[in-house]
Design a protein around this motif. Structure first.
Motif, PDB file in Angstrom:
ATOM      1  N   VAL A  58      -5.831 -32.379 -47.615  1.00  0.00           N
ATOM      2  CA  VAL A  58      -5.615 -32.724 -46.494  1.00  0.00           C
ATOM      3  C   VAL A  58      -6.515 -33.550 -46.044  1.00  0.00           C
ATOM      4  O   VAL A  58      -7.490 -33.711 -46.237  1.00  0.00           O
ATOM      5  CB  VAL A  58      -5.571 -31.554 -45.522  1.00  0.00           C
ATOM      6  CG1 VAL A  58      -5.430 -31.733 -44.077  1.00  0.00           C
ATOM      7  CG2 VAL A  58      -5.085 -30.261 -45.892  1.00  0.00           C
ATOM      8  N   VAL A  59      -5.869 -34.921 -45.503  1.00  0.00           N
ATOM      9  CA  VAL A  59      -6.619 -35.973 -44.863  1.00  0.00           C
ATOM     10  C   VAL A  59      -7.246 -35.490 -43.560  1.00  0.00           C
ATOM     11  O   VAL A  59      -6.661 -34.865 -42.745  1.00  0.00           O
ATOM     12  CB  VAL A  59      -5.592 -37.226 -44.582  1.00  0.00           C
ATOM     13  CG1 VAL A  59      -6.484 -38.151 -44.080  1.00  0.00           C
ATOM     14  CG2 VAL A  59      -4.987 -37.675 -45.938  1.00  0.00           C
ATOM     15  N   LYS A  60      -8.583 -35.887 -43.709  1.00  0.00           N
ATOM     16  CA  LYS A  60      -9.501 -35.428 -42.563  1.00  0.00           C
ATOM     17  C   LYS A  60      -9.583 -36.564 -41.360  1.00  0.00           C
ATOM     18  O   LYS A  60      -9.998 -37.619 -42.028  1.00  0.00           O
ATOM     19  CB  LYS A  60     -10.801 -34.894 -43.071  1.00  0.00           C
ATOM     20  CG  LYS A  60     -10.659 -33.638 -43.968  1.00  0.00           C
ATOM     21  CD  LYS A  60     -12.110 -33.490 -44.458  1.00  0.00           C
ATOM     22  CE  LYS A  60     -11.981 -32.220 -45.396  1.00  0.00           C
ATOM     23  NZ  LYS A  60     -13.167 -31.947 -46.028  1.00  0.00           N
ATOM     24  N   SER A  61      -9.783 -35.995 -40.400  1.00  0.00           N
ATOM     25  CA  SER A  61      -9.859 -37.174 -39.354  1.00  0.00           C
ATOM     26  C   SER A  61     -11.394 -37.380 -39.284  1.00  0.00           C
ATOM     27  O   SER A  61     -12.188 -36.565 -39.392  1.00  0.00           O
ATOM     28  CB  SER A  61      -9.729 -36.636 -37.866  1.00  0.00           C
ATOM     29  OG  SER A  61      -9.972 -37.317 -36.982  1.00  0.00           O
ATOM     30  N   ALA A  62     -11.651 -38.899 -39.066  1.00  0.00           N
ATOM     31  CA  ALA A  62     -13.012 -39.216 -39.196  1.00  0.00           C
ATOM     32  C   ALA A  62     -13.746 -38.786 -37.809  1.00  0.00           C
ATOM     33  O   ALA A  62     -14.972 -38.613 -38.020  1.00  0.00           O
ATOM     34  CB  ALA A  62     -13.058 -40.661 -39.083  1.00  0.00           C
ATOM     35  N   ILE A  63     -12.896 -38.768 -36.865  1.00  0.00           N
ATOM     36  CA  ILE A  63     -13.713 -38.068 -35.554  1.00  0.00           C
ATOM     37  C   ILE A  63     -13.956 -36.608 -35.628  1.00  0.00           C
ATOM     38  O   ILE A  63     -15.266 -36.346 -35.316  1.00  0.00           O
ATOM     39  CB  ILE A  63     -12.822 -38.312 -34.322  1.00  0.00           C
ATOM     40  CG1 ILE A  63     -12.416 -39.715 -34.134  1.00  0.00           C
ATOM     41  CG2 ILE A  63     -13.186 -37.654 -32.976  1.00  0.00           C
ATOM     42  CD1 ILE A  63     -11.046 -40.137 -33.204  1.00  0.00           C
TER      43      ILE A  63
END
Length: 140
Positions: A58-63
């Motif tokens: 899953v691509v994680k959000s940088a924020i």
């Protein structure tokens, strides 16, 4: 300049009586396989995603990652915990904890307490001195 631009320029400047070279002598990428390879390279990415990635990743959000790793201030909770309890440790336990947390360097050591000096006094009294004087010097 690229080879195709040079070729086009030469075609424009070519003498009118001279035609193109016979098809067997032409060099280049011509042929049925060349166009297909170029088309395959330029093909739009599929909506299925990149097949080279790990399955189920899953691509994680940088924020979200930033908020997860941001330092949390526990001061308020720690103060409430410390003020809630009224248990006071004994002096011996306190000294033991302080000794454990103290470093080995001389700057970390507490100043040495000077031992209290007893007032210097003699064991002998004035009467003892007079008695000694009489015995030693022979005076009355």
């Amino acid at each position: 300049m690229s080879a195709s631009l040079v070729r086009r320029g030469l075609e424009l400047l070519e003498a009118p009586g001279r035609g193109k070279a016979p098809p067997g002598l032409q060099r280049g990428r011509g042929g049925p396989g060349a166009a297909g390879a170029a088309r395959r390279r330029k093909r739009a990415p599929e909506p299925g995603g990149n097949k080279a990635t790990v399955k189920g990743r899953v691509v994680k959000s940088a924020i979200e990652e930033y908020h997860k790793k941001k330092a949390v201030n526990h001061l308020r909770a720690n103060l409430q915990y410390m003020l809630k309890g009224r248990f006071v440790a004994s002096k011996a336990i306190t000294e033991q904890v302080l000794a454990q947390n103290r470093g080995r360097k001389s700057k970390d050591q507490p100043p040495k307490k000077a031992a209290k000096k007893k007032p210097e006094g003699t064991v002998f009294t004035e009467e003892d001195f007079r008695k000694f004087e009489r015995e030693y010097f022979g005076r009355p």
